[in-house]
Design a protein around this motif. Structure first.
Motif, PDB file in Angstrom:
ATOM      1  N   GLN A   4       4.334   9.420   1.777  1.00 47.55           N
ATOM      2  CA  GLN A   4       5.131   9.817   0.481  1.00 47.55           C
ATOM      3  C   GLN A   4       4.175  11.033  -0.149  1.00 47.55           C
ATOM      4  O   GLN A   4       3.241  10.757  -0.393  1.00 47.55           O
ATOM      5  CB  GLN A   4       5.454   8.948  -0.412  1.00 47.55           C
ATOM      6  CG  GLN A   4       6.432   7.836  -0.058  1.00 47.55           C
ATOM      7  CD  GLN A   4       6.773   6.800  -1.233  1.00 47.55           C
ATOM      8  OE1 GLN A   4       5.951   6.341  -1.820  1.00 47.55           O
ATOM      9  NE2 GLN A   4       8.059   6.582  -1.215  1.00 47.55           N
ATOM     10  N   VAL A   5       4.864  12.116  -0.461  1.00 49.33           N
ATOM     11  CA  VAL A   5       4.192  13.035  -1.495  1.00 49.33           C
ATOM     12  C   VAL A   5       5.134  12.830  -2.644  1.00 49.33           C
ATOM     13  O   VAL A   5       6.314  12.888  -2.668  1.00 49.33           O
ATOM     14  CB  VAL A   5       4.341  14.405  -0.911  1.00 49.33           C
ATOM     15  CG1 VAL A   5       3.800  15.561  -1.996  1.00 49.33           C
ATOM     16  CG2 VAL A   5       3.664  14.823   0.638  1.00 49.33           C
ATOM     17  N   VAL A   6       4.125  12.576  -3.881  1.00 51.44           N
ATOM     18  CA  VAL A   6       4.841  12.349  -5.266  1.00 51.44           C
ATOM     19  C   VAL A   6       4.197  13.151  -6.196  1.00 51.44           C
ATOM     20  O   VAL A   6       3.143  13.756  -6.096  1.00 51.44           O
ATOM     21  CB  VAL A   6       4.795  10.819  -5.313  1.00 51.44           C
ATOM     22  CG1 VAL A   6       5.286   9.882  -4.432  1.00 51.44           C
ATOM     23  CG2 VAL A   6       2.909  10.306  -5.612  1.00 51.44           C
ATOM     24  N   THR A  11      -2.590   0.371   0.606  1.00 54.61           N
ATOM     25  CA  THR A  11      -2.255   1.794  -0.019  1.00 54.61           C
ATOM     26  C   THR A  11      -3.168   2.828   0.002  1.00 54.61           C
ATOM     27  O   THR A  11      -4.325   2.476  -0.472  1.00 54.61           O
ATOM     28  CB  THR A  11      -1.655   1.454  -1.600  1.00 54.61           C
ATOM     29  OG1 THR A  11      -0.527   0.698  -1.724  1.00 54.61           O
ATOM     30  CG2 THR A  11      -1.273   2.908  -2.135  1.00 54.61           C
ATOM     31  N   ILE A  12      -3.063   3.900   0.447  1.00 52.41           N
ATOM     32  CA  ILE A  12      -4.181   4.850   0.452  1.00 52.41           C
ATOM     33  C   ILE A  12      -3.483   5.998  -0.456  1.00 52.41           C
ATOM     34  O   ILE A  12      -2.244   6.614  -0.041  1.00 52.41           O
ATOM     35  CB  ILE A  12      -4.484   5.581   1.889  1.00 52.41           C
ATOM     36  CG1 ILE A  12      -4.840   4.227   2.715  1.00 52.41           C
ATOM     37  CG2 ILE A  12      -5.179   6.713   2.092  1.00 52.41           C
ATOM     38  CD1 ILE A  12      -4.903   4.404   4.168  1.00 52.41           C
ATOM     39  N   CYS A  13      -4.256   6.764  -1.294  1.00 51.47           N
ATOM     40  CA  CYS A  13      -3.907   7.733  -2.330  1.00 51.47           C
ATOM     41  C   CYS A  13      -4.869   8.977  -1.847  1.00 51.47           C
ATOM     42  O   CYS A  13      -6.354   8.693  -1.601  1.00 51.47           O
ATOM     43  CB  CYS A  13      -4.228   7.353  -3.561  1.00 51.47           C
ATOM     44  SG  CYS A  13      -3.102   6.041  -4.226  1.00 51.47           S
ATOM     45  N   TYR A  14      -4.363  10.073  -1.836  1.00 50.98           N
ATOM     46  CA  TYR A  14      -5.220  11.387  -1.405  1.00 50.98           C
ATOM     47  C   TYR A  14      -4.860  12.445  -2.192  1.00 50.98           C
ATOM     48  O   TYR A  14      -3.341  12.705  -2.155  1.00 50.98           O
ATOM     49  CB  TYR A  14      -5.096  11.769   0.220  1.00 50.98           C
ATOM     50  CG  TYR A  14      -5.720  12.867   0.548  1.00 50.98           C
ATOM     51  CD1 TYR A  14      -7.030  12.970   0.439  1.00 50.98           C
ATOM     52  CD2 TYR A  14      -4.906  14.254   0.928  1.00 50.98           C
ATOM     53  CE1 TYR A  14      -7.713  14.168   0.746  1.00 50.98           C
ATOM     54  CE2 TYR A  14      -5.694  15.153   1.282  1.00 50.98           C
ATOM     55  CZ  TYR A  14      -7.013  15.206   1.199  1.00 50.98           C
ATOM     56  OH  TYR A  14      -7.668  16.281   1.495  1.00 50.98           O
ATOM     57  N   ILE A  52       0.640  14.290  -5.234  1.00 51.20           N
ATOM     58  CA  ILE A  52      -0.425  13.673  -4.502  1.00 51.20           C
ATOM     59  C   ILE A  52       0.230  13.068  -3.374  1.00 51.20           C
ATOM     60  O   ILE A  52       1.520  12.940  -3.267  1.00 51.20           O
ATOM     61  CB  ILE A  52      -1.341  12.548  -5.225  1.00 51.20           C
ATOM     62  CG1 ILE A  52      -0.202  11.677  -5.957  1.00 51.20           C
ATOM     63  CG2 ILE A  52      -1.998  13.377  -6.426  1.00 51.20           C
ATOM     64  CD1 ILE A  52      -0.982  10.432  -6.387  1.00 51.20           C
ATOM     65  N   LEU A  53      -0.491  12.382  -2.250  1.00 49.05           N
ATOM     66  CA  LEU A  53      -0.049  11.883  -0.921  1.00 49.05           C
ATOM     67  C   LEU A  53      -0.209  10.402  -1.369  1.00 49.05           C
ATOM     68  O   LEU A  53      -1.405  10.131  -1.501  1.00 49.05           O
ATOM     69  CB  LEU A  53      -0.972  12.442   0.198  1.00 49.05           C
ATOM     70  CG  LEU A  53      -0.571  11.688   1.508  1.00 49.05           C
ATOM     71  CD1 LEU A  53       0.866  12.028   1.965  1.00 49.05           C
ATOM     72  CD2 LEU A  53      -1.450  12.178   2.582  1.00 49.05           C
ATOM     73  N   ILE A  54       0.631   9.691  -0.982  1.00 49.27           N
ATOM     74  CA  ILE A  54       0.448   8.139  -0.900  1.00 49.27           C
ATOM     75  C   ILE A  54       0.855   7.679   0.494  1.00 49.27           C
ATOM     76  O   ILE A  54       1.817   8.278   0.832  1.00 49.27           O
ATOM     77  CB  ILE A  54       1.385   7.595  -2.014  1.00 49.27           C
ATOM     78  CG1 ILE A  54       1.260   7.998  -3.261  1.00 49.27           C
ATOM     79  CG2 ILE A  54       1.425   6.101  -1.837  1.00 49.27           C
ATOM     80  CD1 ILE A  54       0.080   7.475  -4.142  1.00 49.27           C
ATOM     81  N   LEU A  55       0.038   6.932   1.205  1.00 48.23           N
ATOM     82  CA  LEU A  55       0.230   6.282   2.412  1.00 48.23           C
ATOM     83  C   LEU A  55       0.152   4.879   2.142  1.00 48.23           C
ATOM     84  O   LEU A  55      -0.643   4.164   1.729  1.00 48.23           O
ATOM     85  CB  LEU A  55      -0.800   6.586   3.309  1.00 48.23           C
ATOM     86  CG  LEU A  55      -0.986   8.056   3.856  1.00 48.23           C
ATOM     87  CD1 LEU A  55      -2.275   8.548   4.800  1.00 48.23           C
ATOM     88  CD2 LEU A  55       0.221   8.640   4.575  1.00 48.23           C
ATOM     89  N   GLU A  56       1.392   4.174   2.797  1.00 47.60           N
ATOM     90  CA  GLU A  56       1.736   2.610   2.643  1.00 47.60           C
ATOM     91  C   GLU A  56       1.670   2.037   4.054  1.00 47.60           C
ATOM     92  O   GLU A  56       2.435   2.575   4.761  1.00 47.60           O
ATOM     93  CB  GLU A  56       2.879   2.081   1.892  1.00 47.60           C
ATOM     94  CG  GLU A  56       3.219   2.378   0.468  1.00 47.60           C
ATOM     95  CD  GLU A  56       2.186   1.393  -0.228  1.00 47.60           C
ATOM     96  OE1 GLU A  56       1.933   0.082   0.332  1.00 47.60           O
ATOM     97  OE2 GLU A  56       1.821   1.304  -1.406  1.00 47.60           O
TER      98      GLU A  56
END
Length: 94
Positions: A56-58, A26-29, A37-41
């Motif tokens: 995902q933009v959450v 998981t990458i959070c930016y 925020i942006l989450i990349l799985e």
């Protein structure tokens, strides 16, 4: 007078002034003080490199609220697309 920001103590990698944190797949930016925020799985790997990525933009206050979702092939493509979406959502007026 400049507005004070609540920052998490410690050093983090930053990209374009926002924290970039990775834990396992998981990458959070993004900045938690912003709207989202942006989450990349990372879903799959190919030759030890990330291959299929869930983007995902959450909502930063409620990560279960997904604002925008998609997929990318490779970390470069997924991150670039996610940053564009994040920038668009953070600048959007409600």
């Amino acid at each position: 007078m400049a507005e004070a920001k609540n920052l998490v103590s410690g050093k983090y990698l930053e990209y374009r002034g926002w924290p970039l944190v990775r834990e396992e797949n998981t990458i959070c930016y993004g900045d938690m003080n912003e709207k989202c925020i942006l989450i990349l799985e990372i879903m799959t790997y190919k030759d030890e490199l990330p291959d299929k990525i869930l983007i995902q933009v959450v909502d930063s206050k409620d990560q279960s609220k997904i604002i925008r979702q998609g997929a990318g092939k490779g970390l470069y493509e997924a991150f670039n697309l996610g940053v564009i979406w994040l920038d668009h959502e953070c600048r959007k007026e409600d």
